[in-house]
Design a protein around this motif. Structure first.
Motif, mmCIF file in Angstrom:
data_model
loop_
_atom_site.group_PDB
_atom_site.id
_atom_site.type_symbol
_atom_site.label_atom_id
_atom_site.label_comp_id
_atom_site.label_asym_id
_atom_site.label_seq_id
_atom_site.Cartn_x
_atom_site.Cartn_y
_atom_site.Cartn_z
ATOM 1 N N ILE A 7 -9.873 -18.292 -22.987
ATOM 2 C CA ILE A 7 -10.468 -16.956 -22.923
ATOM 3 C C ILE A 7 -10.319 -16.430 -21.504
ATOM 4 C CG2 ILE A 7 -12.121 -17.407 -24.775
ATOM 5 C CD1 ILE A 7 -14.287 -17.615 -22.542
ATOM 6 N N GLU A 8 -10.402 -15.135 -21.363
ATOM 7 C CA GLU A 8 -10.310 -14.525 -20.039
ATOM 8 C C GLU A 8 -11.664 -13.936 -19.679
ATOM 9 O OE1 GLU A 8 -6.730 -12.307 -18.037
ATOM 10 O OE2 GLU A 8 -7.748 -10.953 -19.426
ATOM 11 N N ILE A 9 -12.138 -14.240 -18.481
ATOM 12 C CA ILE A 9 -13.406 -13.680 -18.010
ATOM 13 C C ILE A 9 -13.218 -13.110 -16.610
ATOM 14 C CG2 ILE A 9 -14.791 -15.251 -19.417
ATOM 15 C CD1 ILE A 9 -15.481 -16.791 -16.895
ATOM 16 N N ILE A 10 -14.091 -12.182 -16.261
ATOM 17 C CA ILE A 10 -14.103 -11.583 -14.929
ATOM 18 C C ILE A 10 -15.473 -11.854 -14.330
ATOM 19 C CG2 ILE A 10 -13.979 -9.442 -13.607
ATOM 20 C CD1 ILE A 10 -12.166 -8.378 -15.893
ATOM 21 N N SER A 11 -15.477 -12.315 -13.083
ATOM 22 C CA SER A 11 -16.724 -12.658 -12.412
ATOM 23 C C SER A 11 -16.696 -12.062 -11.005
ATOM 24 C CB SER A 11 -16.863 -14.174 -12.352
ATOM 25 O OG SER A 11 -18.057 -14.544 -11.724
ATOM 26 N N GLU A 12 -17.885 -11.751 -10.484
ATOM 27 C CA GLU A 12 -17.967 -11.104 -9.173
ATOM 28 C C GLU A 12 -19.064 -11.737 -8.326
ATOM 29 O OE1 GLU A 12 -17.663 -6.700 -9.013
ATOM 30 O OE2 GLU A 12 -19.644 -6.824 -8.085
ATOM 31 N N SER A 13 -18.831 -11.794 -7.027
ATOM 32 C CA SER A 13 -19.828 -12.310 -6.097
ATOM 33 C C SER A 13 -19.730 -11.545 -4.773
ATOM 34 C CB SER A 13 -19.591 -13.790 -5.826
ATOM 35 O OG SER A 13 -20.377 -14.230 -4.733
ATOM 36 N N PRO A 14 -20.865 -11.263 -4.156
ATOM 37 C CA PRO A 14 -20.830 -10.647 -2.830
ATOM 38 C C PRO A 14 -20.496 -11.663 -1.728
ATOM 39 C CG PRO A 14 -23.092 -10.963 -3.518
ATOM 40 C CD PRO A 14 -22.224 -11.362 -4.680
ATOM 41 N N GLU A 15 -20.504 -12.954 -2.067
ATOM 42 C CA GLU A 15 -20.337 -14.011 -1.066
ATOM 43 C C GLU A 15 -18.883 -14.395 -0.813
ATOM 44 O OE1 GLU A 15 -22.997 -15.024 0.661
ATOM 45 O OE2 GLU A 15 -24.152 -13.637 -0.561
ATOM 46 N N SER A 16 -18.154 -14.801 -1.884
ATOM 47 C CA SER A 16 -16.803 -15.323 -1.697
ATOM 48 C C SER A 16 -16.085 -15.438 -3.031
ATOM 49 C CB SER A 16 -16.851 -16.702 -1.034
ATOM 50 O OG SER A 16 -17.449 -17.643 -1.914
#
Length: 67
Positions: A7-16
């Protein structure tokens, strides 16, 4: 014999980038059993108008074994 699904997922972080990957995999593991790995297909940044990076975003493919 085993069969895997991707599966394909998108994830985000303000850190790194590393934190975005970790957060995405941890969240995926809440609903998927048998995660075997992931590969990053895209890395992006979210910026303010002045160019300051405010978040790191990764698009990844996660593989897991299915019954």
């Amino acid at each position: 014999m085993s069969v895997a699904k991707v599966i394909e997922i998108i994830s985000e972080s303000p850190e790194s980038v590393e934190d975005a990957v970790r957060e995405g995999l941890e969240r995926a593991a809440q609903t998927l059993d048998g995660i075997k790995g992931a590969w990053i297909s895209e890395t992006k940044v979210v910026t303010e108008p002045d160019g300051k990076i405010v978040a790191w975003r990764v698009c990844m493919r996660v593989s897991f074994v299915i019954g």
